[in-house]
Every structure is written in structure tokens, then in C-alpha cells.
Design a protein around this motif. Structure first.
Motif, mmCIF file in Angstrom:
data_model
loop_
_atom_site.group_PDB
_atom_site.id
_atom_site.type_symbol
_atom_site.label_atom_id
_atom_site.label_comp_id
_atom_site.label_asym_id
_atom_site.label_seq_id
_atom_site.Cartn_x
_atom_site.Cartn_y
_atom_site.Cartn_z
ATOM 1 N N LYS A 1 0.843 -1.185 0.000
ATOM 2 C CA LYS A 1 0.000 0.000 0.000
ATOM 3 C C LYS A 1 0.882 1.239 0.000
ATOM 4 O O LYS A 1 1.857 1.325 0.726
ATOM 5 C CB LYS A 1 -0.920 -0.004 1.219
ATOM 6 C CG LYS A 1 -1.931 1.140 1.216
ATOM 7 C CD LYS A 1 -2.847 1.052 2.409
ATOM 8 C CE LYS A 1 -3.862 2.195 2.395
ATOM 9 N NZ LYS A 1 -4.772 2.150 3.541
ATOM 10 N N SER B 1 -11.377 10.492 3.919
ATOM 11 C CA SER B 1 -10.899 9.944 5.195
ATOM 12 C C SER B 1 -11.990 9.161 5.894
ATOM 13 O O SER B 1 -11.739 8.074 6.458
ATOM 14 C CB SER B 1 -10.404 11.080 6.096
ATOM 15 O OG SER B 1 -9.308 11.752 5.514
ATOM 16 N N GLU C 1 -12.379 5.815 4.209
ATOM 17 C CA GLU C 1 -11.315 4.872 4.574
ATOM 18 C C GLU C 1 -11.580 4.256 5.944
ATOM 19 O O GLU C 1 -11.387 3.049 6.140
ATOM 20 C CB GLU C 1 -9.974 5.601 4.574
ATOM 21 C CG GLU C 1 -9.472 5.962 3.182
ATOM 22 C CD GLU C 1 -8.183 6.735 3.236
ATOM 23 O OE1 GLU C 1 -7.690 7.007 4.362
ATOM 24 O OE2 GLU C 1 -7.652 7.077 2.163
ATOM 25 N N ARG C 2 -12.034 5.076 6.884
ATOM 26 C CA ARG C 2 -12.336 4.543 8.222
ATOM 27 C C ARG C 2 -13.500 3.559 8.167
ATOM 28 O O ARG C 2 -13.479 2.529 8.846
ATOM 29 C CB ARG C 2 -12.655 5.695 9.185
ATOM 30 C CG ARG C 2 -11.463 6.579 9.525
ATOM 31 C CD ARG C 2 -11.781 7.485 10.705
ATOM 32 N NE ARG C 2 -12.887 8.391 10.414
ATOM 33 C CZ ARG C 2 -12.727 9.611 9.895
ATOM 34 N NH1 ARG C 2 -11.515 10.041 9.586
ATOM 35 N NH2 ARG C 2 -13.770 10.389 9.681
ATOM 36 N N ALA D 1 -12.428 0.292 6.609
ATOM 37 C CA ALA D 1 -11.389 -0.380 7.394
ATOM 38 C C ALA D 1 -11.925 -1.025 8.672
ATOM 39 O O ALA D 1 -11.155 -1.582 9.452
ATOM 40 C CB ALA D 1 -10.279 0.604 7.751
ATOM 41 N N ARG E 1 -13.818 -5.689 -0.376
ATOM 42 C CA ARG E 1 -14.056 -4.261 -0.130
ATOM 43 C C ARG E 1 -14.090 -3.495 -1.443
ATOM 44 O O ARG E 1 -14.977 -2.671 -1.681
ATOM 45 C CB ARG E 1 -12.952 -3.690 0.762
ATOM 46 C CG ARG E 1 -12.980 -4.107 2.201
ATOM 47 C CD ARG E 1 -11.845 -3.419 2.934
ATOM 48 N NE ARG E 1 -11.693 -3.902 4.281
ATOM 49 C CZ ARG E 1 -10.695 -3.561 5.091
ATOM 50 N NH1 ARG E 1 -9.759 -2.726 4.656
ATOM 51 N NH2 ARG E 1 -10.631 -4.034 6.323
ATOM 52 N N THR F 1 -15.017 8.452 -3.532
ATOM 53 C CA THR F 1 -14.776 7.931 -2.185
ATOM 54 C C THR F 1 -15.002 6.426 -2.136
ATOM 55 O O THR F 1 -14.221 5.680 -1.535
ATOM 56 C CB THR F 1 -15.696 8.628 -1.170
ATOM 57 O OG1 THR F 1 -15.426 10.032 -1.184
ATOM 58 C CG2 THR F 1 -15.472 8.092 0.235
ATOM 59 N N SER G 1 -11.494 4.740 -1.325
ATOM 60 C CA SER G 1 -11.471 4.319 0.073
ATOM 61 C C SER G 1 -11.647 2.818 0.237
ATOM 62 O O SER G 1 -11.220 2.246 1.239
ATOM 63 C CB SER G 1 -12.558 5.054 0.863
ATOM 64 O OG SER G 1 -12.349 6.445 0.835
ATOM 65 N N SER G 2 -12.259 2.169 -0.752
ATOM 66 C CA SER G 2 -12.446 0.724 -0.659
ATOM 67 C C SER G 2 -11.210 -0.052 -1.088
ATOM 68 O O SER G 2 -11.161 -1.267 -0.911
ATOM 69 C CB SER G 2 -13.640 0.291 -1.515
ATOM 70 O OG SER G 2 -13.382 0.527 -2.892
ATOM 71 N N GLY G 3 -10.232 0.654 -1.660
ATOM 72 C CA GLY G 3 -8.976 -0.015 -1.983
ATOM 73 C C GLY G 3 -8.638 -0.128 -3.446
ATOM 74 O O GLY G 3 -7.587 -0.677 -3.791
ATOM 75 N N GLU H 1 -0.920 11.330 3.687
ATOM 76 C CA GLU H 1 -0.478 9.966 3.406
ATOM 77 C C GLU H 1 0.835 9.664 4.124
ATOM 78 O O GLU H 1 1.022 8.585 4.686
ATOM 79 C CB GLU H 1 -0.308 9.804 1.895
ATOM 80 C CG GLU H 1 0.068 8.402 1.445
ATOM 81 C CD GLU H 1 0.249 8.319 -0.061
ATOM 82 O OE1 GLU H 1 1.133 7.558 -0.507
ATOM 83 O OE2 GLU H 1 -0.490 9.019 -0.784
ATOM 84 N N HIS I 1 0.292 9.326 7.965
ATOM 85 C CA HIS I 1 -0.239 8.016 8.345
ATOM 86 C C HIS I 1 0.883 6.996 8.501
ATOM 87 O O HIS I 1 0.760 6.028 9.247
ATOM 88 C CB HIS I 1 -1.247 7.522 7.292
ATOM 89 C CG HIS I 1 -2.555 8.254 7.327
ATOM 90 N ND1 HIS I 1 -3.156 8.653 8.502
ATOM 91 C CD2 HIS I 1 -3.384 8.670 6.322
ATOM 92 C CE1 HIS I 1 -4.290 9.270 8.228
ATOM 93 N NE2 HIS I 1 -4.449 9.301 6.913
#
Length: 420
Positions: free
Chosen positions: A67, A232, A235-236, A239, A248, A299, A303-305, A401, A404
Motif C-alpha cells: 500500500k 478519510s 477509509e475509516r 477499514a 471491499r 470515495t 477508500s475501498s482499496g 499519506e 499516516h
């Protein structure tokens, strides 16, 4: 060093041309000439199924790669510690290609930028360059990938200076400029020259119009911040552990597909509907709906990858805000000026708000509009958008990024500071 720069520029341009050509081939196979045209020809159930399957495949492919993103390139150039693997980057690029080809709401600039940086790292290792020269070559590859994606050589140089290095370093600037020139020339030879969004006419009719563009910078700052916070939050949410990859990414693709049943314009990176928007072919109601829908679609994908960038989707959001704002000030304040011109300035201001790179954003839109008269409102709006966005949240999309990963990043008069 000169040989390494040339090899990286040629390789980055060739990869970008192949990336574009292969996507165009897939869309022609589906019966269209681009992603929007292809999806408009699909029945409703296929508009859901194709992005879902694409997300699933992209999730499977991207699991091979670590990632990361532009933050890895920034860390490699500035700190000289991160090793960029061309193999893992190629796998990630394949995942991005699958996501984009299947209608995922992601940009293609991400894989092109990262591939250019990783290619620079590989060439530097094979030519046994020093650590300092390696960092410069990675920066050159990054710029080559950016300009190959957008045909904007000056903005590509500023992307490296404002975002990747954070400071003007002459030993990096010179190879970056050379690589950008070579990559741009090659890309234009195979893809074509000229502004990618077409030449646009722009004039400033009065001082109130310039003031209106300043106010647009304020609005775009809040839109950009809202988009970053939405990413953001997404992503939360993804996750939390209810689903693991690649399911996902499949869910994210399905969500995009559900939106695409009624709004196929949310598929892809936003290039095609942005052209339609700038040409005034969408009603204001549709633009307002697409503004919200595109933010949620991007998003869902990112955010899902599903690997990919958000630069072009940010351009679309800014263009939509600018167009709506232009019509509003014309109706309420009777301020002269084309709503399409406000859309161009909104594009730059939204990108500035998310990247904290006002000069890059201003020059980028100047290059894609091919009109010198746009410079004044661009500089004003991007500066205001960046100032407000930094007040609301110090990190840009790219420095967040890094943070994190535990790498603090701050630019001061004394230079870069880390760990803050």
C-alpha cells in the motif's frame, strides 16, 4: 546522469501512451469511444456488475503490491530511504488499469506518476548512481509521469517542486525539466498536442468579476476540505473489518455502479463529463447532482482499496462548483463573465485546496486553457483556496499519506522539517 534521465523520460512516456491506448481499446470493445460513452450503452444491471467485478479484480491484483502512493515517491526523493519497486508498482498500475477500465471513479495520474518514480529508481540502481543522483532521477521520473498524463510540462515541474520536494533544489530541478520536455514531446507525438480540455476563451470584464473569483477561492477551499474529509471517512468505514480485500473493492465498485444506473457520468476519472461541463452541455441541476455523486463515487472507489488517483476527480468537483458559482453570481450580483470561466478557476482552486500547491494548480489550468488572460484570477483564487485549506487542516492529500506512515512533513523558511 543524462542517459538515465533520457531513459526514464522515454520509459514514462511509453508507459503512459500504452496505458491510454489500452483503455481506449477496451472502451471500443464495449462499443464506445470513452468510458462515459461505453457505460451509457450498457443496460442498468451491467452498469452495476462491471464496476463490481472490476473492483474485485483490482483488489486481487493490488494485494500483490504494498500500500502506498505519491507519499512513497516524496519519501524516496526527500529522505532517500524508501526503495521503490518497479515490480510492485507495475502490479499496482495493473490494478488501477482494471479499476479505470471497469468504470471505477479513480484517476489515471496516480499509476503514471508512481511508475515514473519507480522506473527512475530502477534505472538509478542499474547505472550505479549515487544516492543524491538517484533522488533526482526519481523526481525526474515523477515529473515525466505527470506530464505524460496531462500534457502540462510546466505544471509537472511545479508538481515536483511544490509537492514532492517541497523546496527548489537545482540538482533535482534540471533533470526534472529535461525529463519533462522529453516525455511531453513523445506523448504529444503519439497522443497529440494542444490543451487536453480544449482551448478556452477567458477575459476579465471588471473588478467585481475579479472579486468574485476571490470569493470562489473561498468556496473551493471548503469544497476541497469536504472532499478530503469524505475520503478519510470512507477509509475509516471500509477499514472497520466487515469485509476484507478484495471484497471491499468489489463493494466500492458496486456502489459506483448503483450511482451509474442513473448517472453514468460518475464512472471514470471525470475527464469526459468535465469537457461536457465546460462546453455548457449540462443543466445546472445535473451539475449540482453530479457534484455530490462524483464525490461519493470517488470515495467509494478509492477508500475501498481500488488503486488510482484523485487529481482528475478533484478537477471535476472544482469545475462543477465553479460553474454553479458563476451562474449564481451572474444571477444575484449581475457580475459579468462566463460561467465556464468560473469553472476553469474552480478547477484550479479545488486542486490547490487538496494539494496545497497553488502555483502548480494555477499553471496547470493555464496550460490546459491556453489563455494568458486567465492567469490573474487563477493566481488569486488558488492562493486564497490554499491559505484557507491549510488553516482548516495543515495536511494536504499527500502529506496526510506520509503522516499516516509516521513521517511528519512541514515546509518553513528554514526548509523542510520532519517529525512535526
Amino acid at each position: 546522469m543524462a542517459v538515465a534521465v533520457t531513459l526514464v523520460a522515454i520509459g514514462s512516456a511509453a508507459f503512459a501512451v500504452a496505458f491510454r491506448a489500452s483503455l481506449s481499446f477496451i472502451y471500443r470493445m464495449l462499443g464506445g469511444h470513452d468510458v462515459l460513452d461505453a457505460f451509457m450503452r450498457l443496460p442498468p444491471y451491467m452498469r452495476v456488475l462491471v464496476p463490481a467485478v472490476g473492483g474485485l479484480l483490482a483488489g486481487i491484483v493490488s494485494r500483490v503490491a504494498t500500500k502506498g502512493g505519491v507519499g512513497d515517491v516524496m519519501e524516496a526523493v526527500v529522505l532517500g530511504k524508501t526503495q521503490l519497486s518497479l515490480g510492485r508498482t507495475a502490479w499496482k498500475a495493473l490494478g488501477s488499469w482494471v479499476a479505470i477500465a471497469s468504470g471505477g471513479s479513480v484517476g489515471r495520474e496516480g499509476p503514471l506518476i508512481q511508475f515514473g518514480g519507480a522506473l527512475g529508481s530502477m534505472v538509478a540502481r542499474f547505472t550505479s548512481l549515487s544516492n543524491r543522483s538517484t533522488r533526482a532521477i526519481i523526481a525526474a521520473g515523477t515529473a515525466a509521469g505527470f506530464t505524460a498524463a496531462y500534457n502540462t510540462p510546466l505544471a509537472a515541474v511545479l508538481f515536483v517542486l511544490e509537492i514532492v520536494t517541497g523546496v527548489v533544489v537545482l540538482e533535482a530541478l534540471l533533470p526534472v525539466m529535461v525529463a519533462t520536455a522529453i516525455a511531453t514531446a513523445l506523448t504529444r507525438y503519439f497522443v497529440g498536442g494542444g490543451p487536453i480540455y480544449g482551448a478556452r476563451a477567458f477575459t476579465i470584464a471588471s473588478s467585481p468579476e475579479l472579486l468574485a473569483h476571490a470569493l470562489l477561492g473561498v468556496v473551493a477551499a471548503f469544497v476541497g476540505q469536504g472532499f478530503m474529509r469524505l475520503l478519510s471517512a470512507g477509509e475509516r468505514l471500509f477499514a472497520r473489518g466487515y469485509l476484507q480485500q478484495p471484497f471491499r473493492a468489489a463493494l466500492g465498485g458496486a456502489l459506483v455502479g448503483l450511482l451509474a444506473i442513473k448517472l453514468p457520468q460518475v464512472t471514470g476519472n471525470g475527464y469526459e463529463p468535465l469537457n461536457e461541463l465546460l462546453d455548457g452541455r449540462y443543466s445546472l441541476g445535473l451539475v449540482a447532482v453530479l457534484l455530490v455523486a462524483k464525490a461519493f463515487a470517488t470515495t467509494a472507489s478509492v477508500s475501498s482499496g481500488s488503486p488510482g488517483g484523485v487529481f482528475t476527480p478533484s478537477l471535476f468537483l472544482g469545475g462543477a462548483v465553479g460553474l454553479l458559482f458563476g451562474h449564481a453570481v451572474n444571477a444575484v450580483g449581475h457580475v459579468p463573465g462566463s460561467p465556464g470561466s468560473f469553472a476553469l478557476v474552480g478547477m484550479a482552486a479545488a486542486v490547490a485546496a487538496t494539494t496545497h500547491a497553488p502555483m502548480m494548480a494555477a499553471v496547470f489550468v493555464f496550460e490546459i486553457s491556453a489563455d494568458y488572460a486567465i492567469v490573474l484570477p487563477l493566481v488569486l483564487a488558488t492562493a486564497i483556496a490554499t491559505m484557507i485549506s491549510r488553516r482548516l487542516r495543515p495536511d494536504s492529500l499527500y502529506t496526510a499519506e506520509l503522516r499516516h506512515k509516521g513521517v511528519g512533513w512541514k515546509i518553513t523558511y528554514e526548509g523542510r522539517r520532519f517529525g512535526e
